[in-house]
Scaffold this active site. Structure first.
Site, PDB file in Angstrom:
ATOM      1  N   CYS A   1      12.752   9.602  66.609  1.00 59.41           N
ATOM      2  CA  CYS A   1      13.125   8.477  65.733  1.00 59.41           C
ATOM      3  C   CYS A   1      13.373   7.179  66.501  1.00 59.41           C
ATOM      4  O   CYS A   1      13.499   6.116  65.897  1.00 59.41           O
ATOM      5  CB  CYS A   1      14.353   8.833  64.914  1.00 59.41           C
ATOM      6  SG  CYS A   1      14.115  10.310  63.930  1.00 59.41           S
TER       7      CYS A   1
ATOM      8  N   HIS B   1      18.118   2.688  62.634  1.00 48.54           N
ATOM      9  CA  HIS B   1      17.400   3.875  62.163  1.00 48.54           C
ATOM     10  C   HIS B   1      18.122   4.385  60.909  1.00 48.54           C
ATOM     11  O   HIS B   1      19.348   4.406  60.857  1.00 48.54           O
ATOM     12  CB  HIS B   1      17.400   4.941  63.266  1.00 48.54           C
ATOM     13  CG  HIS B   1      16.792   6.222  62.812  1.00 48.54           C
ATOM     14  ND1 HIS B   1      15.580   6.267  62.168  1.00 48.54           N
ATOM     15  CD2 HIS B   1      17.230   7.504  62.890  1.00 48.54           C
ATOM     16  CE1 HIS B   1      15.299   7.515  61.868  1.00 48.54           C
ATOM     17  NE2 HIS B   1      16.291   8.285  62.292  1.00 48.54           N
TER      18      HIS B   1
ATOM     19  N   ASN C   1      15.088   9.506  55.629  1.00 46.06           N
ATOM     20  CA  ASN C   1      14.780   9.390  57.051  1.00 46.06           C
ATOM     21  C   ASN C   1      13.296   9.691  57.251  1.00 46.06           C
ATOM     22  O   ASN C   1      12.854  10.805  56.999  1.00 46.06           O
ATOM     23  CB  ASN C   1      15.655  10.395  57.817  1.00 46.06           C
ATOM     24  CG  ASN C   1      15.405  10.377  59.312  1.00 46.06           C
ATOM     25  OD1 ASN C   1      14.491   9.710  59.792  1.00 46.06           O
ATOM     26  ND2 ASN C   1      16.214  11.122  60.050  1.00 46.06           N
TER      27      ASN C   1
HETATM   28  O1  UT7 Z   1      16.624  11.148  62.663  1.00 48.33           O
HETATM   29  C1  UT7 Z   1      17.055  12.431  63.063  1.00 48.33           C
HETATM   30  C2  UT7 Z   1      18.496  12.450  63.212  1.00 48.33           C
HETATM   31  N1  UT7 Z   1      19.155  13.281  62.277  1.00 48.33           N
HETATM   32  C3  UT7 Z   1      20.262  12.874  61.691  1.00 48.33           C
HETATM   33  O2  UT7 Z   1      20.666  11.770  61.854  1.00 48.33           O
HETATM   34  C4  UT7 Z   1      21.051  13.836  60.860  1.00 48.33           C
HETATM   35  C5  UT7 Z   1      22.473  13.724  61.203  1.00 48.33           C
HETATM   36  N2  UT7 Z   1      23.295  14.612  60.432  1.00 48.33           N
HETATM   37  C6  UT7 Z   1      23.544  14.440  59.104  1.00 48.33           C
HETATM   38  O3  UT7 Z   1      23.037  13.528  58.482  1.00 48.33           O
HETATM   39  C7  UT7 Z   1      24.538  15.372  58.457  1.00 48.33           C
HETATM   40  O4  UT7 Z   1      25.101  16.201  59.446  1.00 48.33           O
HETATM   41  C8  UT7 Z   1      23.953  16.270  57.332  1.00 48.33           C
HETATM   42  C9  UT7 Z   1      23.577  15.397  56.150  1.00 48.33           C
HETATM   43  C10 UT7 Z   1      22.728  17.013  57.857  1.00 48.33           C
HETATM   44  C11 UT7 Z   1      24.995  17.266  56.860  1.00 48.33           C
HETATM   45  O5  UT7 Z   1      26.174  16.596  56.481  1.00 48.33           O
HETATM   46  P1  UT7 Z   1      27.584  17.080  57.037  1.00 48.33           P
HETATM   47  O6  UT7 Z   1      28.607  16.242  56.411  1.00 48.33           O
HETATM   48  O7  UT7 Z   1      27.501  17.085  58.528  1.00 48.33           O
HETATM   49  O8  UT7 Z   1      27.703  18.517  56.433  1.00 48.33           O
HETATM   50  P2  UT7 Z   1      27.932  19.910  57.194  1.00 48.33           P
HETATM   51  O9  UT7 Z   1      26.698  20.270  57.964  1.00 48.33           O
HETATM   52  O10 UT7 Z   1      29.235  19.879  57.908  1.00 48.33           O
HETATM   53  O11 UT7 Z   1      28.073  20.861  55.980  1.00 48.33           O
HETATM   54  C12 UT7 Z   1      29.194  20.769  55.077  1.00 48.33           C
HETATM   55  C13 UT7 Z   1      28.901  21.682  53.898  1.00 48.33           C
HETATM   56  C14 UT7 Z   1      28.380  23.053  54.306  1.00 48.33           C
HETATM   57  O12 UT7 Z   1      28.914  24.015  53.403  1.00 48.33           O
HETATM   58  P3  UT7 Z   1      30.174  24.912  53.819  1.00 48.33           P
HETATM   59  O13 UT7 Z   1      29.750  25.627  55.065  1.00 48.33           O
HETATM   60  O14 UT7 Z   1      31.285  23.948  54.037  1.00 48.33           O
HETATM   61  O15 UT7 Z   1      30.319  25.783  52.638  1.00 48.33           O
HETATM   62  C15 UT7 Z   1      26.911  22.947  54.098  1.00 48.33           C
HETATM   63  O16 UT7 Z   1      26.310  24.196  53.829  1.00 48.33           O
HETATM   64  O17 UT7 Z   1      27.877  21.096  53.105  1.00 48.33           O
HETATM   65  C16 UT7 Z   1      26.872  22.053  52.881  1.00 48.33           C
HETATM   66  N3  UT7 Z   1      25.610  21.383  52.684  1.00 48.33           N
HETATM   67  C17 UT7 Z   1      25.191  20.999  51.471  1.00 48.33           C
HETATM   68  N4  UT7 Z   1      25.746  21.096  50.251  1.00 48.33           N
HETATM   69  C18 UT7 Z   1      25.065  20.605  49.214  1.00 48.33           C
HETATM   70  C19 UT7 Z   1      24.680  21.048  53.612  1.00 48.33           C
HETATM   71  N5  UT7 Z   1      23.657  20.433  53.005  1.00 48.33           N
HETATM   72  C20 UT7 Z   1      23.951  20.400  51.678  1.00 48.33           C
HETATM   73  C21 UT7 Z   1      23.269  19.897  50.559  1.00 48.33           C
HETATM   74  N6  UT7 Z   1      23.869  20.021  49.349  1.00 48.33           N
HETATM   75  N7  UT7 Z   1      22.067  19.289  50.632  1.00 48.33           N
END
Ligand code: UT7
Length: 325
Positions: A113, A252, A282
């Site tokens: 990216c 980005h 993204n």
């Molecule tokens: O250009 C490449 C670079 N990539 C990025 O910049 C991505 C960077 N990371 C992110 O944008 C975020 O980490 C995510 C959007 C991928 C995830 O958000 P988060 O706030 O870090 O969530 P998390 O991974 O800590 O997950 C929290 C909860 C989990 O459930 P439990 O374990 O607490 O029950 C996940 O399973 O949210 C859940 N979860 C979702 N729930 C509903 C993860 N994705 C989803 C979803 N819908 N789409």
């Protein structure tokens, strides 16, 4: 010293749209979760028979026309992608053929990216050494073809797009200062697999498919906020300027929360930031040139404005460029 200046921009997004209601229909998620945690509302998705070079050619042609040049004027085409049509030929060579850019050398590079900023830095070197006069940078990806639509943590984020810029030798001020870096200790934080047979990586993937992107979301977020804030500060410091001198920041577009935390760290407010995240998600390296093009078209950037472009991504990599429009 010869200056390297962006003299043309072009962007392309495919027609098909996956909105949050569609995402709700394929994985256990909700519009509320996606908007609150990411800021994304829609992503554009390439047609089944539409690939990186198809989109790259359209964006590249637009950038050349916008620059007032012809394909024959281009001396070099560099193309950033993580979803190439082929390992060889390079996408850049296919685009060179499609455009009829018969005088251009061509190669692909991969800074994930961070690709657009890396491209500006590469172009600046060739121009300032007098090697080339007109360089086409194209960033294009069909991330939807590398997305695991069973993995709700990644599939809600990604879309497809292409963005391009012509960077040319100029007497006017253009790309002023740059910063670029990598942290290979975070290499396995965002992965997309090729030949290496890595069972552990395949196991991590929800659908256990080798051809999809996986990432450690939280770790990447933490890295991204610091990397973007630090790199932006460095390019401003190197130019002897302050944030008051900057008209617009184009980051980005990975996650609204990353942008929000990064700008708080920079000490600026959102009115200085241009976002397309809500519409496109993204789209990897093309996020910045697509947003840049839209910001210019929307009149958000005027001649003489100073703009900071800042990216981060797989590798892990980061890069920033300060330029005068
Ligand atoms: O250009 C490449 C670079 N990539 C990025 O910049 C991505 C960077 N990371 C992110 O944008 C975020 O980490 C995510 C959007 C991928 C995830 O958000 P988060 O706030 O870090 O969530 P998390 O991974 O800590 O997950 C929290 C909860 C989990 O459930 P439990 O374990 O607490 O029950 C996940 O399973 O949210 C859940 N979860 C979702 N729930 C509903 C993860 N994705 C989803 C979803 N819908 N789409």
């Amino acid at each position: 010293m010869i200056n390297a200046k962006i003299i043309g921009l072009g962007g392309y997004v495919p027609e098909k749209v996956y909105d949050n209601a569609y995402m709700e229909s394929i994985v256990d998620t909700s519009d509320e979760w996606i908007v609150r945690r990411t800021g994304v509302k829609e992503r554009h998705i390439s047609a089944d028979n539409e690939y990186t070079t198809d989109m790259a050619t359209i964006a590249g042609r637009k950038a050349i026309e916008n620059a007032g040049l012809t394909p024959e004027d281009i001396d070099l085409i560099i193309l950033a992608t993580v979803t190439p049509d082929y390992f060889t030929p390079s996408c850049a060579c296919v685009v060179q053929r499609n455009l009829g850019a018969v005088n251009a050398a061509a190669f692909d590079y991969n800074a994930a990216c961070s690709g657009f900023v890396a491209g500006l830095i590469i172009a600046k070197q060739f121009i300032q050494t007098g090697t080339y006069k007109n360089i086409l940078i194209v960033c294009a990806d069909v991330l939807s073809k590398a997305t695991d639509y069973e993995d709700r943590a990644t599939c809600v984020l990604f879309g497809d797009a292409a963005g391009a810029a012509v960077v040319s030798a100029s007497e006017e001020t253009g790309i002023m200062t740059t910063d670029m870096g990598a942290d290979g200790t975070g290499a396995m934080s965002i992965t997309s697999l090729a030949y290496r047979n890595d069972e552990e990586e395949i196991e991590k993937r929800v659908a256990h498919r080798k051809d999809t992107v996986w990432m450690a979301g939280q770790a990447v977020m933490k890295f991204a906020v610091k990397a973007m804030a630090d790199a932006s500060q460095k390019v401003i410091d190197k130019a002897g300027l302050t944030w008051d001198d900057i008209a617009l920041v184009i980051p980005h577009q990975a996650n609204y929360r990353i942008v929000d935390s990064a700008i708080k760290r920079m000490g600026i407010t959102e009115d200085k930031v241009f976002l397309t995240l809500e519409k496109y998600g993204n789209t990897s390296a093309s996020c910045i040139p697509v947003a840049f093009n839209e910001a210019v078209e929307a009149g958000r950037i005027k001649k003489g404005d100073k703009v900071v472009l800042v990216g981060f991504g797989g590798g892990l990599t980061w890069g920033a460029a300060l330029l005068e429009w």
